[in-house]
Design a protein around this motif. Structure first.
Motif, mmCIF file in Angstrom:
data_model
loop_
_atom_site.group_PDB
_atom_site.id
_atom_site.type_symbol
_atom_site.label_atom_id
_atom_site.label_comp_id
_atom_site.label_asym_id
_atom_site.label_seq_id
_atom_site.Cartn_x
_atom_site.Cartn_y
_atom_site.Cartn_z
ATOM 1 N N LYS A 241 -9.123 1.772 -18.698
ATOM 2 C CA LYS A 241 -9.756 1.763 -17.364
ATOM 3 C C LYS A 241 -10.095 0.333 -16.902
ATOM 4 N N VAL A 242 -9.138 -0.568 -17.108
ATOM 5 C CA VAL A 242 -9.305 -1.968 -16.732
ATOM 6 C C VAL A 242 -8.928 -2.147 -15.264
ATOM 7 N N SER A 243 -9.811 -2.777 -14.514
ATOM 8 C CA SER A 243 -9.582 -3.057 -13.103
ATOM 9 C C SER A 243 -8.568 -4.187 -12.953
ATOM 10 N N LYS A 244 -7.806 -4.181 -11.854
ATOM 11 C CA LYS A 244 -6.825 -5.247 -11.614
ATOM 12 C C LYS A 244 -7.492 -6.583 -11.323
ATOM 13 N N ASP A 245 -8.809 -6.592 -11.119
ATOM 14 C CA ASP A 245 -9.543 -7.844 -10.898
ATOM 15 C C ASP A 245 -10.030 -8.469 -12.204
ATOM 16 N N THR A 246 -9.871 -7.761 -13.305
ATOM 17 C CA THR A 246 -10.369 -8.226 -14.600
ATOM 18 C C THR A 246 -9.587 -9.445 -15.084
ATOM 19 N N ALA A 247 -10.283 -10.374 -15.730
ATOM 20 C CA ALA A 247 -9.625 -11.527 -16.353
ATOM 21 C C ALA A 247 -8.892 -11.055 -17.601
ATOM 22 N N ILE A 248 -7.595 -11.386 -17.666
ATOM 23 C CA ILE A 248 -6.759 -11.018 -18.804
ATOM 24 C C ILE A 248 -6.174 -12.306 -19.373
ATOM 25 N N ILE A 249 -6.316 -12.501 -20.674
ATOM 26 C CA ILE A 249 -5.814 -13.708 -21.329
ATOM 27 C C ILE A 249 -4.683 -13.327 -22.275
ATOM 28 N N MET A 250 -3.527 -13.985 -22.104
ATOM 29 C CA MET A 250 -2.378 -13.768 -22.980
ATOM 30 C C MET A 250 -2.364 -14.849 -24.058
ATOM 31 N N MET A 251 -2.144 -14.434 -25.303
ATOM 32 C CA MET A 251 -2.131 -15.369 -26.429
ATOM 33 C C MET A 251 -0.857 -15.188 -27.249
ATOM 34 N N THR B 175 -4.714 -13.305 -14.402
ATOM 35 C CA THR B 175 -4.057 -13.352 -15.704
ATOM 36 C C THR B 175 -3.891 -14.801 -16.149
ATOM 37 N N TYR B 176 -4.490 -15.119 -17.285
ATOM 38 C CA TYR B 176 -4.492 -16.466 -17.856
ATOM 39 C C TYR B 176 -3.471 -16.582 -18.982
ATOM 40 N N THR B 177 -3.072 -17.806 -19.261
ATOM 41 C CA THR B 177 -2.338 -18.089 -20.487
ATOM 42 C C THR B 177 -3.194 -19.017 -21.331
ATOM 43 N N MET B 178 -3.245 -18.743 -22.635
ATOM 44 C CA MET B 178 -3.984 -19.591 -23.567
ATOM 45 C C MET B 178 -3.036 -20.720 -23.975
ATOM 46 N N VAL B 179 -3.318 -21.936 -23.518
ATOM 47 C CA VAL B 179 -2.382 -23.047 -23.653
ATOM 48 C C VAL B 179 -2.162 -23.534 -25.078
ATOM 49 N N ASP B 180 -3.090 -23.259 -25.987
ATOM 50 C CA ASP B 180 -2.904 -23.694 -27.374
ATOM 51 C C ASP B 180 -2.631 -22.534 -28.320
ATOM 52 N N GLY B 181 -2.637 -21.322 -27.806
ATOM 53 C CA GLY B 181 -2.252 -20.152 -28.584
ATOM 54 C C GLY B 181 -3.089 -19.898 -29.828
ATOM 55 N N PHE B 182 -2.560 -19.052 -30.697
ATOM 56 C CA PHE B 182 -3.268 -18.681 -31.920
ATOM 57 C C PHE B 182 -3.213 -19.791 -32.964
ATOM 58 N N GLU B 183 -2.027 -20.370 -33.161
ATOM 59 C CA GLU B 183 -1.860 -21.364 -34.225
ATOM 60 C C GLU B 183 -2.079 -22.799 -33.777
ATOM 61 N N GLY B 184 -2.032 -23.081 -32.483
ATOM 62 C CA GLY B 184 -2.264 -24.424 -31.992
ATOM 63 C C GLY B 184 -1.051 -25.326 -32.099
ATOM 64 N N GLY B 185 -1.303 -26.621 -31.963
ATOM 65 C CA GLY B 185 -0.236 -27.617 -31.986
ATOM 66 C C GLY B 185 -0.002 -28.173 -33.383
ATOM 67 N N LYS B 186 1.084 -28.947 -33.507
ATOM 68 C CA LYS B 186 1.455 -29.537 -34.792
ATOM 69 C C LYS B 186 0.745 -30.865 -35.017
ATOM 70 N N SER B 187 0.325 -31.086 -36.266
ATOM 71 C CA SER B 187 -0.264 -32.370 -36.640
ATOM 72 C C SER B 187 0.809 -33.440 -36.551
ATOM 73 N N LYS B 188 0.437 -34.612 -36.056
ATOM 74 C CA LYS B 188 1.388 -35.698 -35.888
ATOM 75 C C LYS B 188 1.389 -36.671 -37.070
ATOM 76 N N GLU B 189 0.398 -36.545 -37.958
ATOM 77 C CA GLU B 189 0.318 -37.459 -39.102
ATOM 78 C C GLU B 189 -0.415 -36.800 -40.257
ATOM 79 N N GLY B 190 -0.461 -37.501 -41.374
ATOM 80 C CA GLY B 190 -1.189 -37.019 -42.548
ATOM 81 C C GLY B 190 -0.415 -36.000 -43.363
ATOM 82 N N ASN B 191 -1.117 -35.390 -44.329
ATOM 83 C CA ASN B 191 -0.486 -34.410 -45.225
ATOM 84 C C ASN B 191 -0.013 -33.162 -44.499
ATOM 85 N N SER B 192 -0.622 -32.870 -43.341
ATOM 86 C CA SER B 192 -0.242 -31.675 -42.580
ATOM 87 C C SER B 192 0.695 -32.001 -41.423
#
Length: 195
Positions: free
Chosen positions: A115-125, A148-165
């Motif tokens: 019963k979600v209204s079309k005005d409700t904030a919806i976030i896609m991940m 309707t939003y998009t989560m720009v960094d998602g569940f796992e996020g971005g890649k490390s650019k340096e270090g052990n990871s």
């Protein structure tokens, strides 16, 4: 009457303060959405804490979710793309991904059931916020779900650019922002292929 006016003013200020802190539009065209509504995982969590009606939809492949983690804060799990384990990807050493032909139908059915209204904030991940959450958000937007939003960094996020990871998705995203998640799946929310 003054009390109502003050409450309305306070709600408007909260809304404006959130918009002022919202994530900027991504540069990659595949990560842009027609609604122009972007949030980071942390901003999504903040929205969800302020408004219990906000809906979080995990659009990742079920196998991916099983091995990389899940948040029970997601209201539903409906994959936008599915692994086709009968074919390899034409350019990468991975399985080919195919669009879930019933994605929109399945999401709208669950939203109607809830019963979600079309005005409700919806976030896609999705995993990282580009090739699945953005087109999924666009599909819903075209069907009248204008917040309707998009989560720009998602569940796992971005890649490390340096270090052990270096090269590992260990920067930002839901999983790396101290938000609730784990490997135990809530099977009541998980996607199951329909026969």
């Amino acid at each position: 009457m003054k009390k109502l006016a003050l409450l309305a003013f306070g709600a408007a200020c909260l809304s404006l303060s959130f918009q002022a802190n919202a994530a900027p539009e991504p540069k990659k065209a595949t990560a842009q959405v027609e609604s122009k509504l972007y949030v980071t995982a942390s901003e999504a969590w903040e929205m969800m804490q302020k408004d219990a009606s906000v809906i979080l939809i995990d659009v990742r492949d079920p196998i991916e979710v099983m091995f990389t983690g899940f948040t029970d804060e997601a209201d539903m799990h409906v994959p936008f793309l599915l692994s086709d384990r009968s074919k390899k990807h034409p350019k990468k050493p991975v399985y080919n991904m195919v669009k879930n032909p019933k994605f929109l139908e399945q999401v709208e059915a669950k939203l109607t059931e809830m019963k979600v209204s079309k005005d409700t904030a919806i976030i896609m991940m999705c995993r990282s916020g580009s090739t699945r959450s953005a087109p999924a958000a666009n599909m819903l937007y075209k069907k009248g779900w204008k917040n309707t939003y998009t989560m720009v960094d998602g569940f796992e996020g971005g890649k490390s650019k340096e270090g052990n990871s270096k090269g590992v998705r260990a920067v930002n995203g839901w999983r790396n922002s101290g938000l609730p998640w784990g490997y135990k799946l809530n099977m009541d929310k998980m996607y199951f292929a329909q026969q």
